[in-house]
Design an enzyme around this catalytic site. Structure first.
Site, PDB file in Angstrom:
ATOM      1  N   GLY A  72       0.842  -1.200   0.000  1.00 56.22           N
ATOM      2  CA  GLY A  72       0.000   0.000   0.000  1.00 56.22           C
ATOM      3  C   GLY A  72       0.872   1.243   0.000  1.00 56.22           C
ATOM      4  N   ASN A 149      -6.535   4.673   9.796  1.00 57.39           N
ATOM      5  CA  ASN A 149      -5.970   3.451  10.384  1.00 57.39           C
ATOM      6  C   ASN A 149      -5.879   3.502  11.902  1.00 57.39           C
ATOM      7  OD1 ASN A 149      -3.994   5.415   9.229  1.00 57.39           O
ATOM      8  ND2 ASN A 149      -2.574   4.272  10.504  1.00 57.39           N
ATOM      9  N   GLN A 177      -7.195   0.864   4.343  1.00 53.47           N
ATOM     10  CA  GLN A 177      -8.006   0.299   5.434  1.00 53.47           C
ATOM     11  C   GLN A 177      -9.473   0.146   5.009  1.00 53.47           C
ATOM     12  OE1 GLN A 177      -6.878  -0.907   8.253  1.00 53.47           O
ATOM     13  NE2 GLN A 177      -4.831  -0.038   8.400  1.00 53.47           N
ATOM     14  N   THR A 235      10.052  -7.697 -11.991  1.00 54.82           N
ATOM     15  CA  THR A 235       9.346  -8.967 -12.195  1.00 54.82           C
ATOM     16  C   THR A 235       8.181  -9.086 -11.218  1.00 54.82           C
ATOM     17  OG1 THR A 235      11.367  -9.981 -12.976  1.00 54.82           O
ATOM     18  CG2 THR A 235       9.633 -11.490 -12.236  1.00 54.82           C
ATOM     19  N   CYS A 325       2.639   6.992  24.286  1.00 56.15           N
ATOM     20  CA  CYS A 325       2.816   8.226  25.049  1.00 56.15           C
ATOM     21  C   CYS A 325       3.859   8.125  26.145  1.00 56.15           C
ATOM     22  CB  CYS A 325       1.496   8.719  25.614  1.00 56.15           C
ATOM     23  SG  CYS A 325       0.760   7.586  26.746  1.00 56.15           S
TER      24      CYS A 325
HETATM   25  N1  PLP Z   1      -2.133   3.530   4.394  1.00 55.60           N
HETATM   26  C1  PLP Z   1      -2.800   3.199   5.504  1.00 55.60           C
HETATM   27  C2  PLP Z   1      -4.027   3.952   5.869  1.00 55.60           C
HETATM   28  C3  PLP Z   1      -2.354   2.147   6.301  1.00 55.60           C
HETATM   29  O1  PLP Z   1      -3.019   1.816   7.404  1.00 55.60           O
HETATM   30  C4  PLP Z   1      -1.180   1.450   5.909  1.00 55.60           C
HETATM   31  C5  PLP Z   1      -0.628   0.363   6.754  1.00 55.60           C
HETATM   32  O2  PLP Z   1      -0.841   0.305   7.944  1.00 55.60           O
HETATM   33  C6  PLP Z   1      -0.544   1.821   4.737  1.00 55.60           C
HETATM   34  C7  PLP Z   1      -1.040   2.874   4.004  1.00 55.60           C
HETATM   35  C8  PLP Z   1       0.678   1.096   4.259  1.00 55.60           C
HETATM   36  O3  PLP Z   1       0.324  -0.151   3.696  1.00 55.60           O
HETATM   37  P1  PLP Z   1       1.435  -1.302   3.555  1.00 55.60           P
HETATM   38  O4  PLP Z   1       1.604  -1.913   4.896  1.00 55.60           O
HETATM   39  O5  PLP Z   1       0.861  -2.271   2.567  1.00 55.60           O
HETATM   40  O6  PLP Z   1       2.663  -0.666   3.053  1.00 55.60           O
END
Ligand code: PLP
Length: 374
Positions: A72, A149, A177, A235, A325
């Site tokens: 992602g 997230n 998410q 690849t 924290c």
């Molecule tokens: N974007 C959001 C909102 C996420 O929660 C995360 C991963 O926690 C990512 C991007 C990144 O995804 P990846 O773990 O596949 O690199």
């Protein structure tokens, strides 16, 4: 020690056994390179293109709009940096609650950018989006996430996309998410880019996609063998791609049943957590739907003591901190929603593999922690 309980499914999920079975041949006997012309290669190419067709069909778009990526994070970077490289974007608008996989590439572009604030649950302000778009001269790129997230807040991405359309801005949504948790008809929305990640919905790690609406200009970040129509040389991860498609297929097939099961677990935990810690704050807006697989709870440190995440872990419960924290490093999202000092935020995130008995055990351990018995 009793069986471990995994409630960190927004971090990653267990690979589905069905997905594992479908991936196995491509990790063993069917190992060809999809670019090879011989039978091994053709077999692999067929698997990649079949998977692309499956993913595209599930998202209501054409196969040519789906690029397979290595995560992602990569999909977000690709959307932002490849669009910026075309030279046609003059300004970027994003929000304070985006993942670093969006915020950092936005900074990296070197372009001027604006950051929308969010409400106290982590939902970016769409009203501010329109105000910014009215003021900024020149073409804009907007990146607003579909689901947060850390808090599970859902952005009205349809509305955001329509505002972008009205102002002729390019719209990207980090749907990491969201996709795999909700059905998504990308073809019916004026979205230019959407990112997803396989390991968030029981697919393999190191797999992702970037949806790119037809005709959206992009300039590749990687040069090489010209795979993925020249947009992402390298690849292809054939087994991963097969796994991504299968996981999305299962998530869509079982959506109603899984959602209900997970929602019941979330409700079970949410309703009892207040009995355990009356001053705990649930980070959600009751007037709006939140991501059903995430429950974000801010515990006042004076009640819970410090290091709640670590103490849950030592009692066999895996969760994430919305903020770490104790070392003073409150997450940027928690800071943005005003749950910084004095609170420790715990993100409980559920999957179809969790059970009501597990939630009961979590409650009982939390009770002991609050009463300082463990
Ligand atoms: N974007 C959001 C909102 C996420 O929660 C995360 C991963 O926690 C990512 C991007 C990144 O995804 P990846 O773990 O596949 O690199």
């Amino acid at each position: 020690m009793t069986k471990k309980i995994y409630l960190d499914n927004a971090a990653t999920t267990q690979l589905s056994p069905e997905v594992f079975n479908d991936m196995m041949p491509y990790l063993s006997t069917q190992f060809g390179n999809p670019s090879s012309v011989h039978a091994f290669g053709r077999e692999a190419r067929l698997a990649v293109e079949r998977s692309r067709k499956t993913v595209a069909g599930l998202l209501g778009v054409r196969p040519s709009t789906i690029t397979f990526t290595g995560s992602g994070t990569e999909a977000n970077n690709m959307a932002i940096l490849s669009a910026a490289r075309t030279g046609s974007i003059k300004h970027i608008i994003t929000s304070s609650v985006e993942h670093h996989a969006v915020l950092h590439p936005v900074e990296r572009t070197g372009l001027p950018f604006s950051v929308l604030t969010s409400d106290h649950n982590g939902r970016p302000s769409i009203d501010q989006l329109e105000l910014h778009l009215m003021k900024i001269k020149g073409s804009c790129f907007v990146s607003l996430m579909a689901a947060n997230n850390e808090t599970g807040a859902l952005t009205d991405i349809n509305y955001a996309a329509k505002i972008c359309q009205k102002h002729e801005a390019i719209y990207h949504t980090d749907a990491v998410q969201y996709i795999g948790h909700y059905p998504m008809d990308l073809g019916a929305m004026p979205v230019h880019f959407a990112s997803a990640s396989g390991h968030k919905f029981h697919g393999p790690k190191g797999t992702g996609i970037l949806y790119t609406k037809e005709g959206t200009p992009l300039k590749a970040l990687f040069e090489g063998g010209g795979q993925e129509k020249g947009i992402r040389s390298g690849t292809e991860n054939v087994a991963g791609i097969v796994g991504f498609a299968r996981a999305l297929e299962i998530a869509t097939r079982d959506y109603e049943r899984n959602r209900q099961h997970i929602l019941n677990l979330r409700t079970q935990l949410k309703t009892t957590i207040k009995e355990v810690c009356p001053n705990a704050v649930i980070n959600e807006d009751l007037r709006e739907e939140s991501l059903y697989s995430v429950l974000s709870v801010s515990f006042p440190v004076k009640d819970s003591g410090e290091d709640l995440v670590l103490r849950l872990d030592s009692n066999g419960i895996a969760v994430s901190g919305g903020s770490a924290c104790t070392v003073g490093a409150v997450s940027h999202v928690m800071r943005a929603i005003g749950k910084g000092q004095g609170y420790e935020t715990v993100r409980f995130s559920f999957s179809v593999f969790n059970t009501p008995v597990e939630i009961k055990n979590v409650i009982s351990i939390l009770k002991n922690i609050m009463q300082k018995e463990v």
